[in-house]
Scaffold this motif. Sequence first.
Motif: not given
Length: 69
Positions: A61-69, A3-17
């Motif tokens: 700061w320049l390369l890591i995007p802000v968390n879209p959530n 079975k192919e599991e539905n894996k979520e890709i973990k990414r680095v984002y800048r935290s908003r909180n």
Amino acid sequence: MAKEENKEIKRVYRSRNNKMLAGVCGGIAEYFEVDPVLVRLLFVLLLFMGLVGIIIYLVAWLLIPVNPN
């Protein structure tokens, strides 16, 4: 057949909180699931070793995007 599991890709984002300046340390802490204070202390230690900490922080700061959530 496997079975192919539905894996979520973990990414680095800048935290908003969890941010003090740009959210870089908070985002890295969320990615590695550690306390943000530890990541901030690491950057402070790098600061005392020269400009390495500042340069790494600014590049992140320049390369890591802000968390879209």
